[in-house]
Design a protein around this motif. Structure first.
Motif, PDB file in Angstrom:
ATOM      1  N   PRO A 104       1.945   9.005  -7.780  1.00 46.26           N
ATOM      2  CA  PRO A 104       0.731   8.180  -7.728  1.00 46.26           C
ATOM      3  C   PRO A 104       0.762   7.173  -6.587  1.00 46.26           C
ATOM      4  N   ILE A 105       1.918   7.005  -5.935  1.00 41.98           N
ATOM      5  CA  ILE A 105       2.041   6.127  -4.779  1.00 41.98           C
ATOM      6  C   ILE A 105       2.443   6.960  -3.568  1.00 41.98           C
ATOM      7  N   ILE A 106       2.342   6.363  -2.396  1.00 37.14           N
ATOM      8  CA  ILE A 106       2.782   7.011  -1.164  1.00 37.14           C
ATOM      9  C   ILE A 106       4.208   6.575  -0.878  1.00 37.14           C
TER      10      ILE A 106
ATOM     11  N   SER B 140       0.805  -1.236   0.000  1.00 33.37           N
ATOM     12  CA  SER B 140       0.000   0.000   0.000  1.00 33.37           C
ATOM     13  C   SER B 140       0.826   1.268   0.000  1.00 33.37           C
ATOM     14  N   ALA B 141       2.082   1.200   0.422  1.00 34.40           N
ATOM     15  CA  ALA B 141       2.932   2.389   0.466  1.00 34.40           C
ATOM     16  C   ALA B 141       4.385   1.947   0.533  1.00 34.40           C
ATOM     17  N   LEU B 142       5.255   2.858   0.153  1.00 32.68           N
ATOM     18  CA  LEU B 142       6.690   2.611   0.134  1.00 32.68           C
ATOM     19  C   LEU B 142       7.356   3.427   1.238  1.00 32.68           C
ATOM     20  N   VAL B 143       8.133   2.730   2.065  1.00 28.31           N
ATOM     21  CA  VAL B 143       8.973   3.382   3.064  1.00 28.31           C
ATOM     22  C   VAL B 143      10.408   3.003   2.724  1.00 28.31           C
ATOM     23  N   THR B 144      11.247   3.991   2.488  1.00 29.24           N
ATOM     24  CA  THR B 144      12.597   3.706   2.028  1.00 29.24           C
ATOM     25  C   THR B 144      13.606   3.874   3.158  1.00 29.24           C
ATOM     26  N   GLY B 145      14.456   2.859   3.325  1.00 28.25           N
ATOM     27  CA  GLY B 145      15.543   2.953   4.276  1.00 28.25           C
ATOM     28  C   GLY B 145      16.632   3.855   3.738  1.00 28.25           C
ATOM     29  N   PRO B 146      17.492   4.369   4.606  1.00 28.26           N
ATOM     30  CA  PRO B 146      18.534   5.315   4.167  1.00 28.26           C
ATOM     31  C   PRO B 146      19.609   4.639   3.321  1.00 28.26           C
ATOM     32  N   VAL B 147      20.078   5.346   2.311  1.00 25.55           N
ATOM     33  CA  VAL B 147      21.114   4.842   1.408  1.00 25.55           C
ATOM     34  C   VAL B 147      22.283   5.821   1.368  1.00 25.55           C
ATOM     35  N   ALA B 148      23.409   5.336   0.869  1.00 29.30           N
ATOM     36  CA  ALA B 148      24.582   6.188   0.655  1.00 29.30           C
ATOM     37  C   ALA B 148      24.652   6.530  -0.822  1.00 29.30           C
ATOM     38  N   LYS B 149      24.376   7.773  -1.161  1.00 30.40           N
ATOM     39  CA  LYS B 149      24.328   8.174  -2.573  1.00 30.40           C
ATOM     40  C   LYS B 149      25.681   7.953  -3.267  1.00 30.40           C
TER      41      LYS B 149
END
Length: 333
Positions: free
Chosen positions: A291-293, A114-123
């Motif tokens: 269009p997504i959370i 239902s939704a996306l939660v993104t963990g932290p990344v190293a760019k």
């Protein structure tokens, strides 16, 4: 039932894996929605042990299996495997992080999550493996068919919501990047998102000036009169409750904050300094206009403390809770 949230693992050498487990450990007291980690179940198990948590891990093959095991174990969708080396980022870890982000985004786009939660990344690590986007926000926007210019970053906490019009750019470049259309477009996207996903029928926007005292009639810069004020006028003509340009130094005390729902700021630190001063442990990075959370904890990988058990779980809890609340509103709208 609302599908579960997809939480991408982030860089596996950072604090993302352990904070996912720490959030699951308090799921009942924090009343968190169903969620699952996209990453590596073996790696998460190792992170659990490093943090000293009593968190069972359950490997799932699809999001529709999450509800059956969530009460008794942290569900993890395996998309790769890697040894857990906290504080020691590597290219293989960046690859896992990118694959997890891609898979989680696809699951949300398909409706399986239902939704996306993104963990932290190293760019910098992602760039080493060919990642050409400035960050996860732009990647997710592109995956959703949205121009990155129309993906708006909002930082939200219990005390304050802020939107920076310009983000990761040099301060000396900000005046040249600001345009009437840029401010109008991003503020309008913000107003629409607050109405749709936050249940605010008529959002109140406070638009900060760029210069001290909002330019003071041109004595301290012409940008507020020439760029910010016309953008505010266009917003008001479109029926959006917007005021400004306002002197930035008087916008963030308690009485002022009670008069608006979001502060539209001209540059990164103008927005993030007050947000982090007020809501450091509960700030959430939200991408509007998609269009997504999509939400994310408002902190980085914290390689220096990964695996020590000292990383604070508050932002991860806040990001999961906010994603769940927004998902529920969309499902019921």
């Amino acid at each position: 039932m609302t599908p579960p949230l997809a939480l991408s693992i982030g860089d596996p050498a950072g604090v993302g894996p352990e904070l996912a487990a720490a959030a699951w450990a308090v799921r009942k007291t924090e009343r968190l929605p169903l969620f699952f980690v996209v990453g590596s179940s073996r790696l998460v198990e190792q992170a659990v042990r490093a943090r000293g948590l009593n968190v069972p891990v359950c490997a799932v093959k699809a999001p529709d299996e999450v509800a059956d095991c969530f009460d008794g174990a942290l569900p993890v969708l395996d998309i790769g495997d890697l040894a857990y080396t906290p504080g020691e980022p590597c290219d293989a870890g960046a690859t896992l992080a990118l694959n997890a982000l891609s898979a989680a985004t696809g699951l949300v786009r398909s409706g399986a999550a239902s939704a996306l939660v993104t963990g932290p990344v190293a760019k910098s690590r992602l760039a080493r493996i060919g990642f050409t986007y400035p960050g996860q926000t732009e990647y997710v926007a592109q995956a959703c068919g949205i121009s990155p210019e129309n993906a708006v970053m909002m930082l939200a906490g219990p005390s304050l919501r802020v939107v920076p019009i310009t983000v990761h750019v040099s301060l000396r470049d900000v005046p040249d990047l600001l345009t009437v259309e840029l401010i109008r477009n991003r503020a309008a996207i913000t107003a629409a998102a607050l109405s749709r996903d936050y249940g605010i029928v008529r959002p109140r926007l406070a638009v900060a000036g760029l210069n001290p005292h909002a330019g003071e009639d041109g004595r301290m810069g012409h940008e507020d009169a020439d760029i910010v004020a016309p953008a505010v006028a266009l917003l008001r003509e479109a029926g959006i409750d917007a005021v400004g340009p306002l002197p930035p130094d008087t916008m963030f005390h308690a009485e002022a904050r009670a008069g608006y729902d979001v502060a539209i700021c001209m540059y990164h630190d103008q927005a993030l300094i007050p947000l982090k001063a007020l809501d450091f442990d509960a700030g959430v990075n939200v991408t509007l206009g998609l269009p997504i959370i999509r939400t994310s904890p408002d902190h980085g990988t914290a390689f220096g403390i990964a695996g020590t058990g000292t990383a604070r779980v508050g932002p991860t809890i806040a990001a999961l809770r906010m994603a769940g609340e927004c998902a529920t509103r969309r499902m019921n709208s």
